[in-house]
Design a protein around this motif. Structure first.
Motif, PDB file in Angstrom:
ATOM      1  N   TRP A  81     -38.572  49.797 -16.690  1.00 43.50           N
ATOM      2  CA  TRP A  81     -38.701  49.890 -18.201  1.00 43.50           C
ATOM      3  C   TRP A  81     -39.600  51.173 -18.845  1.00 43.50           C
ATOM      4  O   TRP A  81     -39.104  51.920 -19.425  1.00 43.50           O
ATOM      5  N   GLN A  82     -40.795  50.890 -17.893  1.00 36.73           N
ATOM      6  CA  GLN A  82     -41.636  51.724 -18.293  1.00 36.73           C
ATOM      7  C   GLN A  82     -41.473  53.286 -17.905  1.00 36.73           C
ATOM      8  O   GLN A  82     -41.675  54.328 -18.872  1.00 36.73           O
ATOM      9  N   ALA A  83     -40.814  53.310 -16.767  1.00 42.42           N
ATOM     10  CA  ALA A  83     -40.486  54.780 -16.236  1.00 42.42           C
ATOM     11  C   ALA A  83     -39.404  55.396 -17.333  1.00 42.42           C
ATOM     12  O   ALA A  83     -39.294  56.571 -17.229  1.00 42.42           O
ATOM     13  N   LYS A  84     -38.437  54.499 -17.798  1.00 35.99           N
ATOM     14  CA  LYS A  84     -37.285  55.077 -18.582  1.00 35.99           C
ATOM     15  C   LYS A  84     -38.034  55.362 -19.899  1.00 35.99           C
ATOM     16  O   LYS A  84     -37.417  56.375 -20.368  1.00 35.99           O
ATOM     17  N   GLN A  85     -38.762  54.574 -20.360  1.00 36.92           N
ATOM     18  CA  GLN A  85     -39.459  54.941 -21.705  1.00 36.92           C
ATOM     19  C   GLN A  85     -40.284  56.233 -21.574  1.00 36.92           C
ATOM     20  O   GLN A  85     -40.028  57.072 -22.652  1.00 36.92           O
ATOM     21  N   LYS A  86     -41.147  56.361 -20.587  1.00 39.56           N
ATOM     22  CA  LYS A  86     -41.842  57.555 -20.643  1.00 39.56           C
ATOM     23  C   LYS A  86     -41.409  58.749 -19.755  1.00 39.56           C
ATOM     24  O   LYS A  86     -41.970  60.175 -20.177  1.00 39.56           O
ATOM     25  N   LEU A  87     -40.669  58.701 -18.873  1.00 36.92           N
ATOM     26  CA  LEU A  87     -40.217  59.790 -18.251  1.00 36.92           C
ATOM     27  C   LEU A  87     -38.583  60.483 -18.536  1.00 36.92           C
ATOM     28  O   LEU A  87     -38.089  61.110 -17.826  1.00 36.92           O
ATOM     29  N   LYS A  88     -38.092  59.760 -19.502  1.00 39.78           N
ATOM     30  CA  LYS A  88     -36.655  60.031 -19.481  1.00 39.78           C
ATOM     31  C   LYS A  88     -36.435  61.288 -20.043  1.00 39.78           C
ATOM     32  O   LYS A  88     -35.206  61.935 -20.021  1.00 39.78           O
ATOM     33  N   VAL A  89     -37.308  61.816 -20.713  1.00 36.91           N
ATOM     34  CA  VAL A  89     -37.240  63.392 -21.455  1.00 36.91           C
ATOM     35  C   VAL A  89     -37.256  64.251 -20.285  1.00 36.91           C
ATOM     36  O   VAL A  89     -36.573  65.461 -20.302  1.00 36.91           O
ATOM     37  N   THR A  90     -38.244  64.037 -19.389  1.00 35.13           N
ATOM     38  CA  THR A  90     -38.443  64.812 -18.094  1.00 35.13           C
ATOM     39  C   THR A  90     -37.610  64.721 -16.859  1.00 35.13           C
ATOM     40  O   THR A  90     -37.066  65.717 -16.325  1.00 35.13           O
ATOM     41  N   TYR A  91     -37.088  63.632 -16.691  1.00 40.23           N
ATOM     42  CA  TYR A  91     -36.328  63.135 -15.449  1.00 40.23           C
ATOM     43  C   TYR A  91     -35.012  62.805 -15.957  1.00 40.23           C
ATOM     44  O   TYR A  91     -34.663  61.853 -16.824  1.00 40.23           O
ATOM     45  N   LYS A  92     -33.973  63.401 -15.085  1.00 38.37           N
ATOM     46  CA  LYS A  92     -32.563  63.080 -15.592  1.00 38.37           C
ATOM     47  C   LYS A  92     -32.190  61.811 -14.849  1.00 38.37           C
ATOM     48  O   LYS A  92     -31.326  60.982 -15.517  1.00 38.37           O
ATOM     49  N   TYR A  93     -32.647  61.396 -13.557  1.00 40.94           N
ATOM     50  CA  TYR A  93     -32.222  60.067 -12.962  1.00 40.94           C
ATOM     51  C   TYR A  93     -33.238  59.339 -13.037  1.00 40.94           C
ATOM     52  O   TYR A  93     -34.250  59.565 -12.434  1.00 40.94           O
ATOM     53  N   ILE A  94     -33.424  58.153 -13.395  1.00 41.21           N
ATOM     54  CA  ILE A  94     -34.195  57.068 -13.023  1.00 41.21           C
ATOM     55  C   ILE A  94     -33.474  55.801 -12.549  1.00 41.21           C
ATOM     56  O   ILE A  94     -32.712  55.281 -13.520  1.00 41.21           O
ATOM     57  N   TRP A  95     -33.666  55.358 -11.487  1.00 41.02           N
ATOM     58  CA  TRP A  95     -33.101  53.905 -10.999  1.00 41.02           C
ATOM     59  C   TRP A  95     -33.658  53.396  -9.922  1.00 41.02           C
ATOM     60  O   TRP A  95     -35.063  53.692  -9.245  1.00 41.02           O
ATOM     61  N   PHE A  96     -33.211  52.053  -9.462  1.00 42.57           N
ATOM     62  CA  PHE A  96     -33.693  51.336  -8.536  1.00 42.57           C
ATOM     63  C   PHE A  96     -32.767  51.217  -7.329  1.00 42.57           C
ATOM     64  O   PHE A  96     -31.628  51.175  -7.440  1.00 42.57           O
ATOM     65  N   GLN A  97     -33.437  51.484  -6.174  1.00 41.51           N
ATOM     66  CA  GLN A  97     -32.760  51.475  -5.115  1.00 41.51           C
ATOM     67  C   GLN A  97     -33.340  50.979  -3.763  1.00 41.51           C
ATOM     68  O   GLN A  97     -34.636  51.568  -3.856  1.00 41.51           O
ATOM     69  N   GLY A  98     -32.941  50.271  -2.983  1.00 44.46           N
ATOM     70  CA  GLY A  98     -33.703  49.843  -1.623  1.00 44.46           C
ATOM     71  C   GLY A  98     -35.187  49.256  -1.868  1.00 44.46           C
ATOM     72  O   GLY A  98     -36.097  49.490  -1.350  1.00 44.46           O
ATOM     73  N   GLY A  99     -35.272  48.550  -3.130  1.00 44.77           N
ATOM     74  CA  GLY A  99     -36.496  47.939  -3.459  1.00 44.77           C
ATOM     75  C   GLY A  99     -37.588  48.878  -3.798  1.00 44.77           C
ATOM     76  O   GLY A  99     -38.592  48.617  -4.357  1.00 44.77           O
ATOM     77  N   ARG A 100     -37.210  49.900  -4.462  1.00 42.31           N
ATOM     78  CA  ARG A 100     -38.165  51.071  -5.005  1.00 42.31           C
ATOM     79  C   ARG A 100     -37.343  51.760  -6.140  1.00 42.31           C
ATOM     80  O   ARG A 100     -36.241  51.724  -6.530  1.00 42.31           O
ATOM     81  N   ILE A 101     -38.396  51.835  -7.149  1.00 42.15           N
ATOM     82  CA  ILE A 101     -37.942  52.896  -8.333  1.00 42.15           C
ATOM     83  C   ILE A 101     -38.127  54.343  -7.905  1.00 42.15           C
ATOM     84  O   ILE A 101     -39.075  54.769  -7.542  1.00 42.15           O
ATOM     85  N   LEU A 102     -36.897  54.813  -8.367  1.00 41.82           N
ATOM     86  CA  LEU A 102     -36.883  56.246  -7.722  1.00 41.82           C
ATOM     87  C   LEU A 102     -36.534  57.248  -9.053  1.00 41.82           C
ATOM     88  O   LEU A 102     -35.991  56.746 -10.059  1.00 41.82           O
ATOM     89  N   VAL A 103     -37.034  58.436  -9.288  1.00 41.07           N
ATOM     90  CA  VAL A 103     -36.904  59.409 -10.321  1.00 41.07           C
ATOM     91  C   VAL A 103     -36.440  60.710  -9.688  1.00 41.07           C
ATOM     92  O   VAL A 103     -37.053  61.038  -8.532  1.00 41.07           O
ATOM     93  N   ARG A 104     -35.510  61.618 -10.276  1.00 40.54           N
ATOM     94  CA  ARG A 104     -35.227  62.905 -10.028  1.00 40.54           C
ATOM     95  C   ARG A 104     -34.925  63.730 -11.205  1.00 40.54           C
ATOM     96  O   ARG A 104     -34.326  63.122 -12.109  1.00 40.54           O
TER      97      ARG A 104
END
Length: 332
Positions: free
Chosen positions: A282-305
């Motif tokens: 939730w924090q990643a989506k709130q703070k990085l949604k402007v910079t990072y196009k993709y924010i998701w959870f996979q394989g037990g980890r939070i990933l951004v791209r």
């Protein structure tokens, strides 16, 4: 204004004059008019009981009370002789000067002694102050060393706590690897979660198998809780999530919804996350949604791209999110 009996010129009011103690003749108090040296004139000016007799009176009355200042070739060797019938006046003057010199030396010596005592006392106090400063400096250095040690220890403990939190979070997440959540299904009275799951499986065209538990979790902050479904194998979770991406299912397709707004709510199937990972995502989506196009959870980890061709970046803690946000602000 009187006239000088030697040069016969008027004597100005502000001029210094010399008066004969015998005939009261007045002359300019200069070497030319008195025929005295500069030291003899200085002696007459600075000594109260010395008297001057002009040359005429000295010649006419040689035994009359007078003074004679011997003059040598060099002025530095001149001596002032006082005569008052005999040499008693000169001796008295010498004794007076000797007494004055003695008293002055005595007073100066006494003052110097007082000053030396004061200086000695100041030196002792200064030595004490320097010793105190040395002690304080030593204590400050000791405290600085302790502070450095405690700071390092604190950093070490923070790293250990962070690693422990990540380890515990990984364990919690690992326990949820074979679990997914169904969100968007309105909670109705006396609902049967097994029937809801069967209806959902039919909509997704999936054969329901290897399910261990189906339960609705309690919601937070007035929101409805999700339905949590656990399987024996993690592969089953992947199968349900992939199927849900291909089909749009609404709440009215699963349960009876009297409220039209609720009926059109989209049903979402997602992996179950631990509370720590939910917060991190939730924090990643709130703070990085402007910079990072993709924010998701996979394989037990939070990933951004940032973009489609960029390599995914792992977010392990809140510090990583804050660092990425600051880097974005600086690069702007």
């Amino acid at each position: 204004m009187p006239k000088c009996d030697n040069c016969d010129k008027l004597i100005a009011k502000k001029s210094t004059i010399l008066e004969c103690n015998t005939c009261s003749k007045t002359v300019h108090a200069t070497q030319a008019c008195t025929r005295l040296t500069s030291k003899q004139l200085a002696a007459l000016r600075n000594t109260e009981n010395l008297e001057w007799t002009c040359e005429v009176c000295r010649r006419e009355t040689p035994r009359q009370r007078s003074f004679v200042i011997q003059e040598e070739e060099e002025e530095d060797d001149e001596e002032l002789l006082l005569t008052q019938g005999t040499d008693s006046g000169s001796n008295a003057m010498k004794k007076l000067l000797s007494d004055i010199s003695f008293e002055v030396k005595k007073a100066v010596k006494k003052e110097i002694g007082s000053v030396n005592e004061a200086l000695s006392s100041c030196c002792q106090k200064m030595d004490g102050i320097m010793d105190t400063l040395a002690t304080i400096s030593g204590k400050i250095k000791e405290l600085e060393n302790k502070n450095t040690y405690l700071t390092n220890q604190n950093k070490h403990l923070e790293l250990k706590i962070d690693a422990m939190e990540q380890y515990i979070g990984n364990l919690e997440q690992k326990q949820l690897n074979n679990t997914f959540e169904v969100a968007g299904v309105p909670e109705i009275k006396d609902e049967n979660t097994e029937i809801i799951l069967n209806t959902l499986a039919t909509k997704l065209n999936i054969v329901k198998k290897e399910i261990t538990t189906v339960k609705r979790l309690k919601g937070k902050n007035g929101k409805e809780g999700v339905i949590q479904v656990s399987f024996k194998q993690e592969e089953q979770v992947d199968q349900w999530i992939k199927a849900a991406r291909k089909v749009t299912i609404l709440a009215e397709d699963i349960v009876s919804c009297p409220d039209p707004a609720t009926a059109r709510t989209k049903i979402m199937i997602r992996r179950a996350l631990s509370s720590a990972n939910k917060t991190l995502l939730w924090q990643a989506k709130q703070k990085l949604k402007v910079t990072y196009k993709y924010i998701w959870f996979q394989g037990g980890r939070i990933l951004v791209r940032k973009n489609d061709n960029d390599k995914p970046v792992i977010i392990r803690n809140l510090s990583d999110i804050d660092k990425m946000a600051v880097e974005h602000i600086v690069s702007r």
